[in-house]
Write an enzyme that holds these catalytic residues in place. Structure first.
Site, short mmCIF file in Angstrom:
data_model
loop_
_atom_site.label_atom_id
_atom_site.label_comp_id
_atom_site.label_asym_id
_atom_site.label_seq_id
_atom_site.Cartn_x
_atom_site.Cartn_y
_atom_site.Cartn_z
N ASN A 1 -10.62 -5.48 32.89
CA ASN A 1 -9.92 -4.80 31.78
C ASN A 1 -10.97 -4.26 30.82
OD1 ASN A 1 -10.52 -6.86 29.66
ND2 ASN A 1 -9.42 -8.16 31.11
N LYS B 1 0.85 -22.39 24.14
CA LYS B 1 -0.53 -22.77 24.49
C LYS B 1 -1.08 -23.85 23.56
CE LYS B 1 -1.52 -18.40 26.74
NZ LYS B 1 -2.54 -17.83 27.60
O1 C5P Z 1 -1.28 -15.17 27.99
P1 C5P Z 1 -2.25 -14.26 27.34
O2 C5P Z 1 -3.33 -13.77 28.26
O3 C5P Z 1 -1.67 -13.12 26.57
O4 C5P Z 1 -2.91 -15.20 26.21
C1 C5P Z 1 -3.97 -14.81 25.46
C2 C5P Z 1 -4.81 -15.99 25.04
O5 C5P Z 1 -4.94 -16.90 26.12
C3 C5P Z 1 -6.22 -15.56 24.70
O6 C5P Z 1 -6.72 -16.43 23.72
C4 C5P Z 1 -6.94 -15.73 26.03
O7 C5P Z 1 -8.33 -15.90 25.84
C5 C5P Z 1 -6.28 -16.96 26.60
N1 C5P Z 1 -6.21 -16.96 28.07
C6 C5P Z 1 -6.71 -18.03 28.77
N2 C5P Z 1 -6.67 -18.05 30.14
C7 C5P Z 1 -6.08 -17.05 30.82
C8 C5P Z 1 -5.53 -15.95 30.10
C9 C5P Z 1 -5.62 -15.95 28.74
O8 C5P Z 1 -7.21 -18.96 28.15
N3 C5P Z 1 -6.05 -17.10 32.12
#
Ligand code: C5P
Length: 411
Positions: free
Chosen positions: A216, A348
């Site tokens: 990305n 989370k």
């Molecule tokens: O679920 P999403 O990707 O939108 O969540 C964003 C948050 O979760 C960010 O802080 C990102 O660094 C973290 N994240 C993570 N592991 C992943 C995807 C996102 O810790 N596989």
């Protein structure tokens, strides 16, 4: 070790105004000290200052063109007076003569330095230096009060023998005191000293074959800004970075990873030793199921199908390690920004989440600026206007520190 010794100005831009007094030679030393601590320095001298020390000296020490004249085409071409004022994170005038203080207090803008003084919107400090009778004169004291009331930080002169032979207050404050004041203005006091902070930044890359990958556009700038801001405020910082074009920040242990799994492994290795986790990384949600060791051939195929599987969610995986730790996450959203961010904050198990609207064109991925909303548990919301990523980093750290201190008090 004094606070001035510890001060770290990496990545910060300091505009130093120099006016004409015998202590100008000390401001040459000040430039060296700022540079030694990692700042980028730009010097503006008044005409009188150039009678005491040459612009060449300042130019050599600061490694930047010195601003001298409002009406010089060369000066204005290298960095115009407005740009110079807007460029600075901190504007400091040392030494500041009685004449400069009077002009600054009244808003007179008859040379480059006084003009910049009206344009600058960053924190401003003045370190006056003059004969002791001049310093104690009610007019000078009135001007000092006026400037102070307007938010200018006054770094009072020290006492002792003055260059003119008189004794008393009037000599330029010690460099250590000036550096400490600069540090406080840039970062607040070293409010994160003793804290260890783990920051993740950048994208992850998930390979299909040796030359192709899914990723990305994350540049890593937001995470690096947070890491640097935390280091500047005295924290010990570890940065886990996905592939970015940014160089390892000085004074920060930087661990380079490529995939989400590598990022998770590095985060697992380091979470125990850290009190805060700030997850800015844009982790790829999926990775190709198969990773070919050879470059996949086109073979004239019009369509191909790529099977993907989900990556581990690093924050979820680290949830069991949370304990008293402070966890901050980021959410890049294209719709229902605050609702979606709040859901992530809760699911989370975060203390804070920084929500970004990725549909906005002037902020976010790859940009130097960001517009974000900070959401906390129990309904806390703070919507920030567009600002530099470094400034936003400080705002995020400001609020994280408030939460951290409150938790320490209650716990
Ligand atoms: O679920 P999403 O990707 O939108 O969540 C964003 C948050 O979760 C960010 O802080 C990102 O660094 C973290 N994240 C993570 N592991 C992943 C995807 C996102 O810790 N596989």
């Amino acid at each position: 070790m004094t606070m001035g010794e510890k001060a770290n100005f990496h990545g910060r831009k300091i505009l130093l105004g120099v006016t004409g007094g015998i202590s100008v030679y000390k401001s040459a030393e000040l430039v060296r000290e700022f540079i030694r601590r990692g700042a980028e320095v730009s010097v503006v001298m008044t005409e009188n200052a150039t009678r005491f020390i040459t612009p060449l000296t300042m130019e050599s020490l600061s490694r930047n063109p010195v601003g001298l004249d409002m009406f010089s085409l060369t000066d204005e071409r290298t960095m115009g007076h407005i740009d110079r004022a807007k460029w600075a994170d901190l504007f400091i005038v040392a030494p500041a003569t009685a004449n400069y203080l009077a002009k600054a207090a009244c808003g007179i803008a008859d040379d480059l330095l006084t003009t910049i003084s009206l344009v600058a919107r960053c924190p401003v400090a003045v370190a006056p230096a003059m004969n002791t009778n001049m310093w104690s004169h009610p007019t000078v004291q009135d001007n000092i009060r006026t400037l102070e009331e307007r938010g200018v930080k006054i770094i009072p002169p020290g006492e002792g023998e003055l260059a003119c032979g008189d004794k008393g207050k009037g000599r330029l404050a010690d460099l250590d005191i000036i550096i400490k004041a600069a540090q406080e203005l840039l970062y607040g006091a070293c409010d994160m000293s003793g804290l260890s902070v783990l920051v993740t930044a950048g994208p992850t890359r998930e390979s299909m074959d040796p030359v192709r990958f899914i990723s990305n556009p994350s540049s890593g700038k937001m995470g690096y800004a947070i890491a640097e801001a935390a280091r500047g405020r005295g924290a010990v910082v570890t940065l886990i970075s996905g592939p970015t074009s940014l160089k390892d920040p000085d004074g920060i242990e930087t661990i380079r990873v490529v995939t989400a799994e590598e990022m998770l492994a590095a985060a697992r290795d380091h979470i125990e030793a850290n009190q805060w986790l700030i997850m800015t990384a844009a982790v790829a949600d999926y990775r190709p199921v198969k990773r070919s060791t050879r470059k996949t051939k086109k073979d004239g195929k019009k369509k191909i199908t790529l099977e993907m599987e989900s990556n581990p969610d690093i924050l979820m995986e680290l949830a069991t390690a949370k304990g008293d730790r402070l966890y901050v996450g980021f959410a890049a959203e294209s719709e229902s920004l605050e609702d979606n961010a709040r859901k992530k904050l809760l699911s989370k198990g975060l203390d804070l989440i920084v929500a970004n609207d990725i549909t906005e064109r002037d902020s976010g991925f790859e940009k130097d600026e960001n517009r974000a909303t900070l959401l906390g548990r129990e309904g806390y919301v703070e919507r920030f206007p567009l600002m530099s990523k470094l400034e936003l980093a400080h705002r995020i750290l400001d609020h994280s520190s408030v939460l951290w201190r409150a938790a320490a008090k209650n716990g």
